[in-house]
Design a protein around this motif. Structure first.
Motif, PDB file in Angstrom:
ATOM      1  N   MET A 173     -26.799 -22.122 -24.693  1.00  0.00           N
ATOM      2  CA  MET A 173     -27.354 -20.916 -25.308  1.00  0.00           C
ATOM      3  C   MET A 173     -26.280 -20.128 -26.049  1.00  0.00           C
ATOM      4  O   MET A 173     -26.489 -19.686 -27.196  1.00  0.00           O
ATOM      5  CB  MET A 173     -28.016 -20.048 -24.241  1.00  0.00           C
ATOM      6  CG  MET A 173     -29.314 -20.623 -23.697  1.00  0.00           C
ATOM      7  SD  MET A 173     -29.917 -19.735 -22.248  1.00  0.00           S
ATOM      8  CE  MET A 173     -30.333 -18.155 -22.951  1.00  0.00           C
ATOM      9  N   THR A 174     -25.132 -19.913 -25.432  1.00  0.00           N
ATOM     10  CA  THR A 174     -24.064 -19.151 -26.101  1.00  0.00           C
ATOM     11  C   THR A 174     -23.543 -19.898 -27.314  1.00  0.00           C
ATOM     12  O   THR A 174     -23.263 -19.286 -28.364  1.00  0.00           O
ATOM     13  CB  THR A 174     -22.910 -18.871 -25.128  1.00  0.00           C
ATOM     14  OG1 THR A 174     -22.455 -20.108 -24.559  1.00  0.00           O
ATOM     15  CG2 THR A 174     -23.353 -17.946 -24.017  1.00  0.00           C
ATOM     16  N   ALA A 175     -23.402 -21.221 -27.179  1.00  0.00           N
ATOM     17  CA  ALA A 175     -22.910 -22.009 -28.308  1.00  0.00           C
ATOM     18  C   ALA A 175     -23.913 -21.994 -29.458  1.00  0.00           C
ATOM     19  O   ALA A 175     -23.547 -21.787 -30.625  1.00  0.00           O
ATOM     20  CB  ALA A 175     -22.622 -23.446 -27.871  1.00  0.00           C
ATOM     21  N   LEU A 176     -25.177 -22.180 -29.151  1.00  0.00           N
ATOM     22  CA  LEU A 176     -26.195 -22.243 -30.205  1.00  0.00           C
ATOM     23  C   LEU A 176     -26.404 -20.889 -30.870  1.00  0.00           C
ATOM     24  O   LEU A 176     -26.637 -20.824 -32.083  1.00  0.00           O
ATOM     25  CB  LEU A 176     -27.510 -22.761 -29.625  1.00  0.00           C
ATOM     26  CG  LEU A 176     -27.563 -24.272 -29.366  1.00  0.00           C
ATOM     27  CD1 LEU A 176     -28.852 -24.652 -28.656  1.00  0.00           C
ATOM     28  CD2 LEU A 176     -27.437 -25.041 -30.678  1.00  0.00           C
ATOM     29  N   THR A 177     -26.355 -19.810 -30.109  1.00  0.00           N
ATOM     30  CA  THR A 177     -26.501 -18.492 -30.741  1.00  0.00           C
ATOM     31  C   THR A 177     -25.359 -18.221 -31.717  1.00  0.00           C
ATOM     32  O   THR A 177     -25.564 -17.672 -32.801  1.00  0.00           O
ATOM     33  CB  THR A 177     -26.553 -17.371 -29.695  1.00  0.00           C
ATOM     34  OG1 THR A 177     -25.444 -17.505 -28.791  1.00  0.00           O
ATOM     35  CG2 THR A 177     -27.848 -17.405 -28.916  1.00  0.00           C
ATOM     36  N   THR A 178     -24.150 -18.612 -31.323  1.00  0.00           N
ATOM     37  CA  THR A 178     -23.003 -18.448 -32.231  1.00  0.00           C
ATOM     38  C   THR A 178     -23.149 -19.342 -33.450  1.00  0.00           C
ATOM     39  O   THR A 178     -22.940 -18.906 -34.592  1.00  0.00           O
ATOM     40  CB  THR A 178     -21.685 -18.769 -31.497  1.00  0.00           C
ATOM     41  OG1 THR A 178     -21.554 -17.936 -30.354  1.00  0.00           O
ATOM     42  CG2 THR A 178     -20.495 -18.555 -32.416  1.00  0.00           C
ATOM     43  N   ILE A 179     -23.527 -20.601 -33.215  1.00  0.00           N
ATOM     44  CA  ILE A 179     -23.648 -21.572 -34.310  1.00  0.00           C
ATOM     45  C   ILE A 179     -24.760 -21.173 -35.270  1.00  0.00           C
ATOM     46  O   ILE A 179     -24.558 -21.127 -36.495  1.00  0.00           O
ATOM     47  CB  ILE A 179     -23.887 -22.985 -33.746  1.00  0.00           C
ATOM     48  CG1 ILE A 179     -22.617 -23.482 -33.043  1.00  0.00           C
ATOM     49  CG2 ILE A 179     -24.304 -23.955 -34.840  1.00  0.00           C
ATOM     50  CD1 ILE A 179     -22.835 -24.701 -32.167  1.00  0.00           C
ATOM     51  N   LEU A 180     -25.935 -20.867 -34.741  1.00  0.00           N
ATOM     52  CA  LEU A 180     -27.058 -20.499 -35.608  1.00  0.00           C
ATOM     53  C   LEU A 180     -26.817 -19.156 -36.288  1.00  0.00           C
ATOM     54  O   LEU A 180     -27.255 -18.937 -37.418  1.00  0.00           O
ATOM     55  CB  LEU A 180     -28.352 -20.461 -34.798  1.00  0.00           C
ATOM     56  CG  LEU A 180     -28.848 -21.814 -34.278  1.00  0.00           C
ATOM     57  CD1 LEU A 180     -30.116 -21.645 -33.457  1.00  0.00           C
ATOM     58  CD2 LEU A 180     -29.106 -22.767 -35.440  1.00  0.00           C
ATOM     59  N   GLY A 181     -26.127 -18.242 -35.604  1.00  0.00           N
ATOM     60  CA  GLY A 181     -25.793 -16.967 -36.223  1.00  0.00           C
ATOM     61  C   GLY A 181     -24.867 -17.112 -37.417  1.00  0.00           C
ATOM     62  O   GLY A 181     -24.832 -16.257 -38.303  1.00  0.00           O
TER      63      GLY A 181
END
Length: 1022
Positions: A953-961
């Protein structure tokens, strides 16, 4: 943690604190200055002085050399460059970055005072000038009049528009260019002058003496003391024509000596908007003022002024820097919002709980508002880089909140009450998120010790990201537990997603167990992948700062020296005809007789034309400004006898892409080397418009006075010079006031004497005896070549060769330049050198300093983790995740064809702090399981699946952001895009590999420690 417990049990008090912070943040945001870049200070100061009549060599020896010697002894001076030209000297003093420029300027003024007596008599007092990008115009306007009467347009600009604009707060200065002014011209007949025995000097004195209003004392009349005023000023052309002129042959009227008429002043500069005559205005703002606010106030004032203008007169904006700023800020804001929505979508995808998603979503604006409070009180401005830092930090802002919320959610599913889950969930992972936040913040600490242009640009960005992370830590530890204790609702019903996610967990657990059983294969596979990625390094280009498309192109057209204004105008018409084929062009503003960069002998150059080309917005065209500029080059290359230089995306903060400094003692040898260098550069792919700073100088007419012959007629050099000057350009004798406007009254002679050298030789000069003699009787008149300027750096003569680049990265082009020069240029001796400066020098300096900052950041991260874990062992394991980012970074740069630049290095710096966060969360939970009595094997197999969801979740939120920034949507995104690409690809690859590699490394090292303990205990027992 105690702070979470306080938040949960004091919801009303905490809510009041949050509301107060939101209000302060909103006020702070509205009060902040908006600009394109952070306030920059360049360590370069100029010393200028003039010495009329002296040639470049005299200026070099008598003026430039003493000033160079004085400036070289000032502390922190890195180089001293002088440019000596006809009539003036410019000395540029470059200081080391970080020097206090206020004290440096004072030192320079003191040194100038010490050498003032050594300068030649007649040389003006040297002036000290500071360089600042904010000195560039923020708004440029064009005033057009359909009647074509440019005299009225210029009067309107100077007498009505400029005074009203000067009332706008924040404006520093306004300059008006182009247009024309009326004057009263008296064109004298030289034969009539000779027959009546009167000279221009005598006529000038008479006109000045007659055009006066004088006080004449006072008198008393009817008990009143009345002043006496004697009026004699000219009020019309008739007054001048009928002026009585006493001559040896009697009194005559001025009209008998020549023609008197109102006409246009001689002009050396013409301005056109889209081919129509226009008057230009350039507006500079005060240092530290808000660019957008000043530009908005200017537009408001212009709306008021337009209502009072005569019919048909228009004021059109040529360039408005605030428009680019507003569009760029709007694009960054949209990217932030889009990134926030994508992050929220990830949360909902994993949690399938709308309340949980809302809790995290609320934390984003609270974190942003808190960040604005930090920015305001630390004096930061809203610009491309600070807002870019916020956009980069959007994905990071929710990381801490996600970890805590996911842990609270899991405890609620396990049966904890709302308040207990909020307190225990925060306490359980609080230390881990504090450590992960500090590791990200600490990577920016080395930038404080870095100087140079890159550091000035990116320090504000580093501060903003640090502020956003600290704000996110605040919301994670206080706001999330508070909202969770009030709003969180757990959905215990199983769903298809939960079933599929359970399957994914089982698959990951199997992969993890397989990796733990085969550590050598796992490590070797990752090492091979790392080595394969390293092969791509030679295929990655290099650059300093990315090019920015500002929808604006500037172009300079130069004819051979000595070309007339009419010849330049003819070329302008040919250029305009070609530019009509550029469909992306919105408008063009051209100044014929464009200002020279360095000219003391005259303010303009008749052989030059400068173009400002405004393009349609980026979103409305398919070609970049660079491609359009190159198209213009191709279209104009066949115009004969013309040098054309085009630049686009100029930000005022970087130097020429290619700049070669050729130094040595002999100017002719340097010229030959420079000419050969220019020729070689033309053959290198990607290089455009190579040119040399050496100029031959203007063709000129030299009047060489024979003093012996002149003395026989009783005249001196000053009389001869005055006679020639009066005959060729006239003399302003006085000024006539009419309708509130003063007009020059200029005395000229019929252009008979300026039609050719032979006619000039026959120019009549009055002698003290009343005799008129031709100029050729006391002087020889011949055509010659004027001297060129002389440039020196650190007391060595220098010629600079510069060029622009297209469709290739800077690093590759510089490599070709070095190779070409090494193989083809002959260097006569060790006294001659060719050094590469410009953006390559800036790039190498930035790479060296930021590379050192990156290495120091790695050490600081390890130290922070060592303090947090109270161990050197676990941070050592976590640091294995850092090299894995190289795989993603190289892949990302290759896939996107993005060169490695300053932005990429800053991205790597940020990535170094982010990438360890997942490993910290994992290792912290493994240690927690081991404290509960689990074996290392079991602890890893429990921690992996348990921490998988928050890590993803933390990785994807950073990546998608970061996806909007990576795609570069909108204007002004070129600087943030390389950083986003590096972080996105680096984090993506590192996260996937970290989930496998870190558990394997942890298990192997921990098993090794256990075996060592067993062996030690066995030795003790024996």
């Amino acid at each position: 943690m105690k702070i979470a417990k306080l938040s949960v049990y004091r919801p009303i008090a905490m809510s009041m604190v949050i509301i107060f912070m939101l209000i302060i943040g909103a006020v702070s945001m509205r009060s902040m200055t908006v600009d394109l870049f952070p306030e920059l200070t360049f360590p370069v100061v100029a010393v200028t002085t003039t010495y009329n009549g002296a040639g470049p060599e005299e200026i070099e020896n008598l003026v430039s050399s003493p000033l160079e010697n004085a400036m070289s002894t000032i502390p922190n001076v890195e180089s001293v460059t002088s440019i000596s030209t006809t009539g003036g000297s410019l000395v540029l003093v470059s200081f080391a970055w970080g020097t206090n420029m206020d004290f440096a300027s004072l030192d320079m003024r003191e040194r100038i005072d010490s050498v003032r007596d050594f300068l030649p008599p007649g040389a003006n007092m040297p002036r000290v000038l500071r360089f600042n990008p904010s000195d560039l115009p923020i708004v440029q306007l064009a005033i057009t009049d359909p009647s074509g009467e440019m005299t009225k347009a210029k009067q309107l600009a100077e007498q009505e528009i400029e005074p009203q604009l000067n009332s706008v707060e924040g404006i520093a200065s306004i300059s008006v260019e182009g247009g024309a002014e009326n004057e009263i011209r008296i064109t004298l007949n030289p034969n009539a002058m000779s027959s009546f025995g009167i000279s221009i000097d005598q006529l000038q004195q008479m006109l000045a003496a007659e055009n006066l209003n004088l006080p004449g004392g006072s008198l008393t009349d009817q008990n009143q003391d009345l002043p006496i005023r004697i009026t004699g000023e000219f009020t019309s052309i008739f007054d001048i024509e009928s002026l009585p002129i006493p001559t040896p042959n009697g009194v005559i009227q001025l009209s008998q000596l020549g023609e008197v008429k109102e006409t246009l002043q001689p002009t050396t500069q013409l301005s056109y908007l889209n081919g129509e005559p226009a008057v230009g205005m350039s507006i500079l703002k005060q240092s530290g003022s808000n660019t957008v606010t000043v530009a908005n106030e200017i537009e408001k004032k212009l709306d008021e002024i337009r209502k009072t203008l005569p019919d048909g007169v228009e004021i059109k904006p040529i360039f408005d820097q605030s428009e680019f700023i507003k569009k760029s800020i709007s694009a960054v804001t949209m990217n932030m919002l889009l990134g926030s929505l994508l992050a929220a979508a990830v949360l909902y995808f994993f949690l399938r709980n709308i309340r949980s998603t809302l809790i995290i979503s609320f934390s984003i604006p609270i974190s942003i508002i808190t960040t604005f409070i930090f920015m305001y009180f630390t004096g930061q401005t809203l610009n491309l880089l600070t807002l870019g830092g916020l956009a980069l930090g959007v994905g990071l802002m929710v990381d801490n909140a996600i970890v805590i919320l996911e842990n609270i959610y899991r405890l609620r599913q396990n049966g904890y009450s709302l308040k207990d889950a909020a307190i225990e969930g925060t306490s359980e992972v609080g230390s881990a998120i504090i450590a992960s936040t500090l590791t990200t913040v600490v990577v920016f600490l080395p930038i404080i010790f870095v100087d140079g242009l890159a550091a000035q640009l990116f320090k504000p960005l580093a501060l903003v990201i640090s502020f956003s992370l600290l704000a996110s830590l605040f919301t994670a530890l206080i706001i999330v537990p508070l909202f969770s204790s009030l709003l969180l609702k757990v959905n215990n019903k199983s769903s298809k997603f939960e079933e599929r996610y359970s399957g994914f967990i089982n698959w990951y657990t199997g992969m993890l167990e397989k990796a733990l059983r085969n550590p050598k294969k796992t490590v070797m596979s990752i090492v091979i992948l790392l080595l394969i990625s390293l092969i791509g390094i030679p295929f990655i280009g290099k650059e300093f700062l990315p090019h920015q498309d500002q929808s604006f192109i500037s172009m300079n057209v130069r004819l051979p020296d000595g070309s007339s204004l009419d010849a330049t105008y003819d070329v302008m018409e040919a250029v305009d005809e070609e530019l009509q084929n550029i469909t992306e062009m919105d408008l063009t503003f051209v100044t014929v007789g464009g200002s020279d960069n360095f000219s003391f002998s005259s303010g303009t150059q008749a052989n030059r034309a400068s173009y400002n080309i405004l393009l349609t917005p980026v979103t409305d065209r398919n070609r970049s400004d660079k491609v359009i500029a190159d198209d213009i080059r191709e279209r104009l290359k066949n115009i004969p006898g013309v040098e054309i230089s085009i630049s686009s995306g100029e930000s005022g903060v970087s130097q020429n892409p290619v700049s070669l400094n050729i130094t040595g003692p002999d100017l002719s040898t340097l010229k030959a080397m420079a000419d050969e260098t220019v020729e070689l550069l033309e053959g290198i792919e990607g290089i455009r418009e190579p040119s040399s700073s050496y100029t031959e100088g203007n063709p000129e007419i030299v009047v060489d006075i024979d003093r012996i012959k002149a003395s026989q007629f009783g005249i001196g050099s000053a009389q001869v010079a005055s006679a020639v000057s009066n005959a060729t350009k006239g003399v302003v004798a006085t000024r006539m006031a009419r309708d509130g406007v003063e007009l020059d009254v200029r005395i000229t002679i019929e252009d008979t004497y300026t039609a050719s050298i032979e006619n000039l030789e026959r120019l009549l000069i009055n002698t003290p005896t009343g005799e008129n003699i031709p100029l050729q009787a006391v002087a020889s008149v011949k055509r010659d070549q004027g001297p060129s300027q002389i440039r020196r750096t650190d007391r060595n003569r220098e010629i600079t060769v510069t060029a622009d680049i297209v469709n290739r990265d800077l690093g590759s082009i510089i490599d070709d330049v070095e190779k070409t020069l090494k193989e083809n240029i002959y260097i006569p001796s060790n006294e001659y050198k060719i050094t590469i400066g410009g953006q390559d020098e800036q790039m190498n300096d930035a790479f060296f300093k930021l590379g050192g900052a990156l290495a120091l950041a790695v050490v600081l991260i390890y130290m922070v983790m060592a303090g947090q874990f109270e161990s050197y062992f676990y941070p050592f394991i976590i640091m294995f995740s850092v090299p894995l980012t190289i795989i993603g970074v190289i892949t990302g740069l290759l896939v996107t064809s993005q060169p490695l630049g300053v932005g990429s290095l800053i991205g790597m710096l940020i990535l170094t702090g982010i990438v360890v966060n997942n490993a910290i969360v994992f290792v912290d939970y493994v240690n927690l399981m081991k404290k509960d009595g689990k074996s290392t094997w079991d602890a890893i197999l429990i921690a992996g699946p348990t921490r998988l969801r928050p890590i993803l979740m933390t990785a994807l939120t950073t990546i998608l952001g970061l996806i909007p920034l990576t795609l570069g949507f909108g204007e002004g995104m070129e600087i943030q895009q390389p950083m986003a690409i590096v972080i996105l690809f680096g984090l993506s690859f590192a996260t996937i590999i970290t989930l496998i590699l870190i558990p394997v490394v942890y298990y192997q090292f921990d098993s090794y420690r256990e075996r060592r303990k067993i062996r030690k205990s066995e030795k003790i027992e024996v």
